[in-house]
Structures are given as structure tokens and as C-alpha cells.
Design an enzyme around this catalytic site. Structure first.
Site, PDB file in Angstrom:
ATOM      1  N   ALA A   1       0.890  -1.271   0.102  1.00  0.00           N
ATOM      2  CA  ALA A   1       0.064   0.107   0.074  1.00  0.00           C
ATOM      3  C   ALA A   1       0.868   1.131  -0.086  1.00  0.00           C
ATOM      4  O   ALA A   1       0.514   2.217   0.923  1.00  0.00           O
ATOM      5  CB  ALA A   1      -1.063  -0.107   1.449  1.00  0.00           C
TER       6      ALA A   1
ATOM      7  N   HIS B   1      -8.853  34.516  -4.288  1.00  0.00           N
ATOM      8  CA  HIS B   1     -10.194  34.073  -4.036  1.00  0.00           C
ATOM      9  C   HIS B   1     -11.106  33.909  -5.089  1.00  0.00           C
ATOM     10  O   HIS B   1     -11.088  34.874  -5.982  1.00  0.00           O
ATOM     11  CB  HIS B   1     -11.053  35.116  -2.980  1.00  0.00           C
TER      12      HIS B   1
END
Ligand code: FAD
Ligand code: NAI
Length: 466
Positions: free
Chosen positions: A182, A445
Site C-alpha cells: 500500500a 479568492h
């Protein structure tokens, strides 16, 4: 006999960047590469083809699942795996040709063949067609990379039991893919095949995924991948694999020992790490040898043999393309007497799953082990307006700062496109930024990068958007 200032063995990110930088600095440079194309593991069978399949499979899943429908886009896609592989191969071919172009531009000779160090300052290059060339070099850079670590009892045949190269070129979607390990390869390629329709089971020896990454980030990623349908068998080991024309029978036991269970798969991917590659390199001709792990040691990229340097996966440090590239630049700069240096503390690490995981610097576990006082600021993507609008709210940004000085010590991101954002913190940390420096820096933003700023603000508990 051709004489060079520098001969580089291997044409991967370590080798090709060293060759190009040497050319730029006016050195007479040659790069010996035996593969049919330049670019090494990264371009041919690593970073780039895996990212091509990650990108394509991500869009396929978005189109087939609820994601597109939720956005008001009704489509009924069908998978054309042949075309998906073809576009990947074409992109890879374009990239490897690009390195050939850069070699020509910077007057680097590509010597096609397998290099061998014959003695101090002497290299031979033997092509697969049987020709042999001898070169002399004032400096030799070893950049021969790495290969998959084999797993005893699970023999890779790239028919049913695959390494990463095999798993990048399957001609059908597995019904059940068992991934052993993994780590980064297991999670990235496991994600690709799950998105394309395979059932995926990941067997991991340790009790966690991705050892080494921040534990909280690793757990968050595991939870997310489990929700997507990847099954994890942690603390488990594969003890044998028997393959037939149609599939593989695996025996899996608890890592600590116990009752074995049987797993059936039509394909198995072995991804338990990579090991340095130095086969046939003639190290003995210059008195060099590798350590137990097959690694060639270096001190600031110099081996113990005068005039012989080593960079990339074949030597110590993380096996990452950008680490190899940084070492290439620093090594060549040192050859010409400049002050090349690599900051090993700030090599970013990314897992290109969805969500992505990106980190740089120290983890909480490392800081605790070192007994160093620190503070943490976290910000979840659920509170980030751009991530919300895009329906990509899994994960968080976490900033770890020194308790006393506020210097940023580590950043761990799980979330959308965080691979593209971690560079901001690499730059900041190179300049020894404090969390407050980031908190006071205007970010555009609406962007996901605002989460990085809010996390920095939250080191002092002043995130304004949660
Ligand atoms: P390599 O790229 O391995 O290049 C070495 C080259 O040397 C090879 O082309 C080889 O043929 C050649 N060679 C070997 N011996 C000789 C010789 N005697 N003579 C001539 N040539 C020789 N890293 C990342 O940073 N980001 C990723 O997203 C990423 N994804 C990956 C995905 C996969 C599936 C794999 C397998 C790896 C990935 N990596 C990734 C790791 C990355 O590919 C390696 O860290 C990087 O390629 C190392 O560069 P290198 O130049 O040291 O070696
Ligand atoms: P890895 O080191 O990332 O992960 C290997 C995993 O296998 C670990 O979790 C380990 O605990 C586990 N393991 C080891 N032996 C095992 C066993 N016998 N049974 C079950 N599990 C076992 O190695 P991986 O994924 O093979 O990748 C190799 C390297 O390639 C990476 O470490 C990385 O350097 C590079 N890479 C980087 C990528 C990126 O930057 N996005 C993508 C792919 C590869």
C-alpha cells in the site's frame, strides 16, 4: 575513442538533467542510455504514463458515476481502453523526443548503449545490436536508477503477476486486481484500475498505508480510498502465489503469523518498493561496491572513487524524479566548481490519487520522536468555498510550526489538486517562513489555495472561515 568532460550513465531525470546542465555550462557531455528512448523510468514507465492513466481514468469515472450527472451533464460513456493506452503512449513518446531535442539544443551526445566503467576515466558503451564504443571522461556520473524490488514466492511474469510497468499496459480491465504493497505505486495504479471497473484489494505488511507520510493524512487518504471501493488488508503478508493462464491464487497470512487465507485474482501487482540498479556497471573496476540494499553511497554526490559521481534513485534519499533532478543540477555545478547543494529536508512528496496527498518537511510523528515542541493549524476543505463549489471537499490542509519561533516545519495536505499547491510551501520553507508569514500573505479568492493560508492562520487559532 571519444573524449568528454563528463559522461553520464543513464538517461532518466537524474541523467538527462545532468547532461543538459553540463551542456549549458559548456562542458563536452555524453549521456549513455541503453533504452530505446531517453527519459528513464520516469518518462517511459513511471511518473508520466501513470499520470496519463490517472488523469484519463479520473475523467472516465467522473463521467460514468454520479459526478457529471450531479453537475447536470448527462452522458453515457463507454471505455475504449485501447485508445486510453494509445494516448498515454503518444504523450510519453512526445516527452522522450523532447529530451532528444534538448540534448541537441545543448550539444549533448546520446550514446545509445549500456555503459560500463572500465577503469578510472574510462567507459564502454555496448548497444543491444552488438556495437561497442569506448569513451574517456574527466568525470563520470552514475545515474542508473532503480528497478522493482522482487517478492520471493511471487514471481513477476508480467502476464498475470505484474510490476508497475506491466500494470501500466494491461489490455483488459482486471476483474479482481490484488495489489501487494500500500505504497505510492499500489495506491496510484490501484486507483486507475478501480476507476476503470476492477475490484481492487490491497495487501499491506504494515498496519497502515504509506509508511512515512503523516499518520493523520495517511488515515484520511485510506478512509477516502476505502469509500471509493478499494479493500485494504493491512498487517498481512502474501506467502505464495500460483498463476495459471487465467488467474492467480494467493495465500495471505497475518503479518505476525496465523491462519492463512486464500485470495483469487485475475491479476496481481507487486509494488513493495524499488531497489537501486547497478547491474553490469563495472563498479569493481574502480574499487566501488554497494551496501546491503544495493545502494551506492555518496558524499555531496561524490563516490569514494575520484572523478566518479552518483545521483538519483541509485543512491540514498527518496526515489523521486525531482530529487534526482536536484541532485543532477548540484552535482554538475560542483564539477565546474560552483556551490551546488540539495536541501534534503525540503523534498516534497505527492501521491496522485483522488484526493491527492502532498507533503513537505517534518511529520507530527517525527517531531514527537525528536521531542521538539510544535503547534498545528488545520483547515478542512469542507470549509473552502472553491472546493465546495466543485464538490471536492475531502481532506484538509495542516501546517506544523515550531512552538517558539513559529517557523513552518511541515505541511501535509490531503485534498483536490494539492500537488499543484505544495510548491508554495516549499518556497516559503526555503526562506524559513513562519506560519504568520503565510497567514499574512494575500491568496486569490476563490481558490483552494486559500485553505493553505487558513491553515497557517489557524496555527494561532485565527482561521476566519471555519
Ligand atoms: P531512472 O529514471 O530509473 O533512469 C535510469 C536510466 O538508466 C534508465 O533509463 C536505465 O535504462 C538507464 N541505465 C541503467 N543502467 C544503465 C547502464 N549501465 N548504461 C546506460 N544506461 C543505464 N517520481 C516522482 O517524483 N513523481 C512521480 O509521480 C513518480 N511516479 C512514478 C510512477 C511509477 C510507476 C514508478 C515506477 C516510479 C515513479 N516515480 C515518480 C519515481 C521516478 O520514476 C524515479 O525516482 C526517477 O525516474 C529516478 O530517476 P533516475 O534518473 O535516478 O533513474
Ligand atoms: P513504497 O515504498 O512507496 O511502498 C511499498 C509498500 O509495500 C510499503 O507500504 C511497504 O510497507 C509495503 N511492503 C513491503 N514489503 C511488503 C510485503 N512483503 N507484503 C506487503 N507489503 C509490503 O514502494 P512502491 O509503491 O513500490 O513505489 C516505489 C517508489 O517509487 C516509491 O517509494 C517512490 O519513491 C516512487 N514512486 C513515486 C511516486 C510519486 O511520487 N507519486 C509514484 C510511484 C512511485
Amino acid at each position: 575513442m571519444s573524449n568528454y568532460d563528463v559522461v553520464i550513465l543513464g538517461g532518466g531525470p537524474g541523467g538527462y538533467n545532468a547532461a543538459i546542465r553540463a551542456g549549458q555550462l559548456g562542458l563536452k557531455a555524453a549521456c549513455v542510455e541503453g533504452r530505446a528512448t531517453l527519459g528513464g523510468t520516469c518518462l517511459n514507465v513511471g511518473c508520466m504514463p501513470s499520470k496519463a492513466l490517472l488523469h484519463a481514468s479520473e475523467l472516465y469515472e467522473a463521467a460514468t458515476g454520479a459526478e457529471f450527472a450531479n453537475l447536470g451533464i448527462e452522458v453515457k460513456p463507454t471505455l475504449n481502453l485501447g485508445q486510453m493506452m494509445k494516448q498515454k503512449d503518444e504523450s510519453v513518446a512526445g516527452l522522450t523526443k523532447g529530451i532528444e531535442f534538448l540534448f541537441r539544443k545543448n550539444k549533448v551526445d546520446w550514446i545509445k548503449g549500456w555503459g560500463r566503467i572500465e577503469g578510472p576515466g574510462r567507459v564502454s558503451a555496448s548497444s543491444d545490436q552488438g556495437s561497442r564504443l569506448e569513451l574517456t571522461a574527466k568525470n563520470i556520473i552514475i545515474a542508473t536508477g532503480s528497478e522493482p524490488t522482487p517478492l520471493p514466492g511471487v514471481e513477476i511474469d508480467n502476464q498475470r503477476i505484474l510490476d508497475s510497468t506491466g500494470a501500466l499496459s494491461l489490455s483488459e480491465v482486471p476483474k479482481h486486481l490484488v495489489v501487494i504493497g500500500a505504497g505510492v505505486i499500489g495506491l496510484e495504479l490501484g486507483s486507475v484500475w478501480r476507476r476503470l471497473g476492477a475490484q481492487v484489494t490491497v495487501v499491506e505488511y504494515l498496519d497502515r498505508i504509506c509508511p512515512g507520510v503523516d499518520a493523520e493524512a495517511g488515515k484520511t487518504l485510506q478512509r477516502s480510498l476505502s469509500k471509493q471501493g478499494i479493500a485494504f488488508k493491512l498487517a498481512s503478508k502474501v506467502t505464495s502465489a500460483t498463476s495459471s493462464a487465467t488467474g492467480v491464487q494467493l495465500s495471505v497470512e497475518p503479518a505476525a503469523g496465523g491462519t492463512a487465507e486464500s485470495l483469487e485474482a485475475d491479476y496481481v501487482l507487486v509494488a513493495i518498493g524499488r531497489r537501486p540498479y547497478t547491474q553490469g556497471l563495472g563498479l569493481e573496476n574502480v574499487g566501488l561496491s554497494t551496501d546491503k540494499r544495493g545502494m551506492l553511497a555518496n558524499r555531496q554526490h561524490r563516490t569514494e572513487a575520484p572523478g566518479i559521481w552518483v545521483i538519483g534513485d541509485v543512491t540514498s534519499g527518496p526515489m523521486l524524479a525531482h530529487k534526482a533532478e536536484d541532485e543532477a543540477m548540484a552535482c554538475v555545478e560542483q564539477i565546474v566548481g560552483k556551490a551546488g547543494e540539495v536541501n534534503y529536508a525540503l523534498i516534497p512528496n505527492v501521491i496522485y490519487t483522488r484526493p491527492e496527498l502532498a507533503s513537505v518537511g517534518l511529520t507530527e510523528e517525527q517531531l514527537r520522536a525528536a521531542g521538539r515542541a510544535y503547534k498545528v493549524g488545520k483547515f478542512p476543505f469542507t470549509a473552502n468555498s472553491r472546493a465546495k463549489i466543485n464538490h471536492e471537499t475531502e481532506g484538509f490542509a495542516k501546517v506544523i510550526a515550531d512552538e517558539r519561533t513559529d517557523e513552518v516545519l511541515g505541511v501535509h495536505l490531503v485534498g483536490p489538486s494539492v500537488s499543484e499547491m505544495i510548491g508554495e510551501y516549499c518556497v516559503a520553507m526555503e526562506f524559513s517562513a513562519s506560519a504568520q508569514d503565510i497567514a499574512l500573505t494575500c491568496h486569490p479568492h476563490p481558490t483552494r489555495s486559500e485553505a493553505l493560508r487558513q491553515a497557517a492562520m489557524n496555527v494561532e487559532g485565527m482561521a476566519t472561515q471555519m
